[in-house]
Design a protein around this motif. Structure first.
Motif, PDB file in Angstrom:
ATOM      1  N   LYS A  67       0.822  -1.205   0.000  1.00 29.81           N
ATOM      2  CA  LYS A  67       0.000   0.000   0.000  1.00 29.81           C
ATOM      3  C   LYS A  67       0.858   1.257   0.000  1.00 29.81           C
ATOM      4  N   ASP A  68       1.959   1.228   0.710  1.00 31.86           N
ATOM      5  CA  ASP A  68       2.833   2.398   0.822  1.00 31.86           C
ATOM      6  C   ASP A  68       4.185   2.068   0.206  1.00 31.86           C
ATOM      7  N   SER A  83       2.947   5.860  -3.586  1.00 37.10           N
ATOM      8  CA  SER A  83       1.635   5.273  -3.361  1.00 37.10           C
ATOM      9  C   SER A  83       1.204   5.597  -1.940  1.00 37.10           C
ATOM     10  N   SER A  84      -0.085   5.827  -1.771  1.00 40.62           N
ATOM     11  CA  SER A  84      -0.646   6.192  -0.472  1.00 40.62           C
ATOM     12  C   SER A  84      -1.175   4.960   0.262  1.00 40.62           C
ATOM     13  N   THR A  86      -4.015   4.010   0.667  1.00 35.89           N
ATOM     14  CA  THR A  86      -5.145   3.402  -0.031  1.00 35.89           C
ATOM     15  C   THR A  86      -4.693   2.643  -1.278  1.00 35.89           C
ATOM     16  N   ILE A  90      -0.164   8.850  -5.882  1.00 34.92           N
ATOM     17  CA  ILE A  90      -0.391  10.237  -5.486  1.00 34.92           C
ATOM     18  C   ILE A  90      -0.011  11.112  -6.670  1.00 34.92           C
TER      19      ILE A  90
END
Length: 116
Positions: A67-68, A83-84, A86, A90
């Motif tokens: 996710k990150d 990536s955030s 969610t 980004i």
């Protein structure tokens, strides 16, 4: 649904344009997504090349299931994508949130011929 995805230096996800890419012979703002869509009669989405690489890693590579993460690309220039929580890229308000290119690392360092 079928469509075309394009990754290009200085590709703007929101506008579908390549904007002042210093490493390409094109000048100004090029409506690349629209040109490709008109040529092939398929929906076309454009993003910068680092974001396209990150999407590939999210779907099929080292970032699958993450996710990150931050991805740094080194090619004709330096790029990045993030990536955030969610698990979405980004993009920022202007579509260039992750761009690292043209960041000053060494003040008064080597001159970049493409941008001065």
């Amino acid at each position: 649904m079928r469509g075309i995805g394009v990754g290009a230096p200085n590709g703007n996800y929101y506008s579908g344009t390549v904007e002042y890419a210093p490493n390409l012979p094109w000048r100004g703002i090029i409506p690349l997504a629209k040109l490709v869509q008109n040529k092939f009669n398929l929906p076309t989405i454009l993003t910068n090349d680092a974001n396209a690489a990150a999407i590939g890693e999210m779907m099929y590579g080292a970032a699958k299931g993450m996710k990150d993460f931050i991805m740094i690309t080194l090619g004709t220039g330096g790029g990045a994508a993030a990536s955030s929580p969610t698990a979405k890229l980004i993009y920022g308000h202007d579509g260039f949130a992750g761009e690292l290119g043209h960041t000053i690392i060494i003040p008064h360092g080597r001159l970049h011929q493409g941008t001065g």
